[in-house]
Design an enzyme around this catalytic site. Structure first.
Site, PDB file in Angstrom:
ATOM      1  N   SER A 104       0.816  -1.204   0.000  1.00 53.59           N
ATOM      2  CA  SER A 104       0.000   0.000   0.000  1.00 53.59           C
ATOM      3  C   SER A 104       0.854   1.260   0.000  1.00 53.59           C
ATOM      4  CB  SER A 104      -0.949  -0.037   1.194  1.00 53.59           C
ATOM      5  OG  SER A 104      -1.825   1.054   1.188  1.00 53.59           O
ATOM      6  N   ASP A 244      -3.035   6.408  -3.231  1.00 58.07           N
ATOM      7  CA  ASP A 244      -1.906   5.759  -2.571  1.00 58.07           C
ATOM      8  C   ASP A 244      -1.350   4.676  -3.487  1.00 58.07           C
ATOM      9  OD1 ASP A 244      -3.921   3.868  -2.300  1.00 58.07           O
ATOM     10  OD2 ASP A 244      -3.513   3.441  -0.194  1.00 58.07           O
ATOM     11  N   ASP A 248      -6.252   1.953  -3.468  1.00 57.32           N
ATOM     12  CA  ASP A 248      -7.525   1.692  -2.801  1.00 57.32           C
ATOM     13  C   ASP A 248      -7.972   2.882  -1.969  1.00 57.32           C
ATOM     14  OD1 ASP A 248      -5.645   1.415  -0.781  1.00 57.32           O
ATOM     15  OD2 ASP A 248      -6.470  -0.451   0.025  1.00 57.32           O
TER      16      ASP A 248
END
Length: 458
Positions: A104, A244, A248
């Site tokens: 992430s 990001d 998401d």
């Protein structure tokens, strides 16, 4: 055999995450794939979709996971490069388990896995990760049944078409949209999803590069929004979007280059859903602004408050039949997207609202900005003991000003005689104590932040 300490250092509350070559490697991931396959087979599942982001380590780790899963009898559908919500789309539409390789917003040296059951249902500590940990510590038993198969499937076009069925942007007024993909997966999905729409895209850092050469792919940190803020003003854009690393999450910047609070985005999307589905339930986590439940109530909906974290939100979405869920970290969850989070779907709702009227974004969003907020402020402490000790010190200092204390997630303190509140909680993914403060004015926020951080960091 692995030690429980080494395994739990990587397998967190709701995902797997660690430094590649130090905390996790191909062997660890292969065993994790095998353990996940055992868990899925025990629940009658036979297939897992695997996707990965643009980090250099992601393809190799995804391959290792596939090898472990196949050896344990699970069929693998490899979808290749994908955003995390692209993997959730695969899990939902193929009706199979999923594994997304991404860290992430973490720096380049990290990687990890977000796991889900069929229909993008979460796998968290209490819903499977503890079982996987036990297998990794005790050794994954060999499987003497038939090995699984491997196939590949390109779902990017289907994913884009699905999103455009959920939010119709074809009739909005033309908008100029500045997008900072941060060299992450937004650079892969945005061109496909927005293709053919009345949107003039001004791209920033669309080149896929897991070394993140321009800035970290974490728009929650104000420093990582600076380039987009300048870019919006330079290009004369109507709106800026920042994603990001795995796309998401989506952050919004108005036409003046000012950040739009994720809580304000929660509020406007909730309002849109309640217009379409009156009386529905909307989930929000405990660090969203008070404006979110206020807007939900004003529009005839039922607000349900939950702890922070995607697996918790997704479970509550399902438990309450909620139409939408929002977190102040800019994760947004949608009932028609398998109760999963999607940064670009949230962006599409904001674009639909903006393009459906004539006001600039700053004016349109003003009604949702009712309080001042600190944003999330992190303090690194040595261990859980230190976190607990500092948290108690904060509670002691505010004892004579406390209206109520809520322990749903960390401690949330409502202050006497004011709408002000603060939350102190331990991170689920990093050795950090997190602080969020909200009050009627920025001056009150600043004073509270100074006092509380003075105690935490003493």
């Amino acid at each position: 055999m692995r030690t429980r300490e080494s395994v739990t250092a990587v397998i967190k509350a709701y995902d797997v995450r660690g430094i590649v070559g130090v905390e996790l490697d191909a062997d660890f991931i292969r065993e994790t794939g095998a353990a996940f396959a055992r868990l899925m087979r025990s629940e009658g599942e036979d297939t897992v979709a695997i996707g990965h982001d643009m980090r250099d380590s992601s393809p190799g780790l995804a391959q290792a996971f596939a090898e472990g899963a196949i050896a344990q009898g699970l069929n693998v559908v490899h979808i290749g490069l994908a955003s995390t919500d692209g993997l959730y789309f695969a899990s939902g539409t193929l009706n199979c388990a999923g594994a997304m390789f991404t860290a992430s917003h973490n720096p380049a040296e990290y990687n990890g896995i977000k796991l889900c059951r069929k229909g993008a249902r979460p796998v968290g500590q209490e819903t499977g990760l503890a079982t996987i940990i036990d297998d990794l510590v005790n050794g994954v038993p060999d499987y003497d049944g038939e090995k699984g198969s491997l196939s590949e499937k390109d779902l990017l076009g289907a994913y884009a078409a699905y999103l455009n069925e959920l939010v119709d942007l074809s009739d909005i007024r033309p908008l100029k949209v500045a997008v900072d993909a941060a060299n992450g997966m937004g650079g892969f999905t945005v061109p496909e999803v927005f293709k053919g729409l009345p949107l003039e895209i001004e791209p920033l850092y669309f080149e896929l590069d897991g070394s993140f050469p321009n800035h970290e792919a974490n728009p929650l940190e104000p420093a990582n929004l600076v380039d987009l803020q300048k870019f919006v003003v330079e290009t004369g854009a109507d709106i800026g979007l920042a994603f990001d690393g795995d796309a998401d999450r989506c952050f919004v910047v108005d036409e003046n280059g000012d950040p739009v609070s994720p809580s304000a985005v929660c509020a406007i999307v909730a309002e849109r859903y309640l217009e379409q589905k009156p009386g529905s339930t909307v989930i929000h986590n405990l660090i969203t602004s008070k404006s979110v439940p206020e807007v939900i109530a004003e529009n005839g909906g039922t607000a349900v408050r939950t702890r922070v974290g995607h697996s918790f939100i997704k479970n509550e979405m399902a438990n309450h039949g909620a139409v939408f869920g929002g977190e102040h970290s800019a994760h947004y969850y949608f009932t028609e997207f398998f109760n999963a989070d999607s940064g670009i779907l949230a962006a599409m709702h904001v674009l639909a609202a903006l393009g459906g009227q004539d006001q600039p974004l700053s004016e349109m969003m003003a009604q949702y900005n009712r309080y001042a907020a600190s944003g999330e402020l992190n303090s690194r402490l040595a261990n859980a003991e230190a976190q607990a000790e500092r948290t108690q010190a904060v509670l002691d200092a505010f004892a004579d000003r406390t209206e109520s204390i809520d322990r749903l997630d960390g401690v949330t303190v409502e202050l006497t005689g004011t709408p002000a509140w603060f939350n102190v909680r331990a991170s689920n993914t990093e050795p950090l104590l997190r602080l969020n403060v909200e009050a009627p004015s920025q001056e009150e926020v600043d004073a509270l932040v100074e006092e509380i951080l003075g105690i935490i960091r003493a």
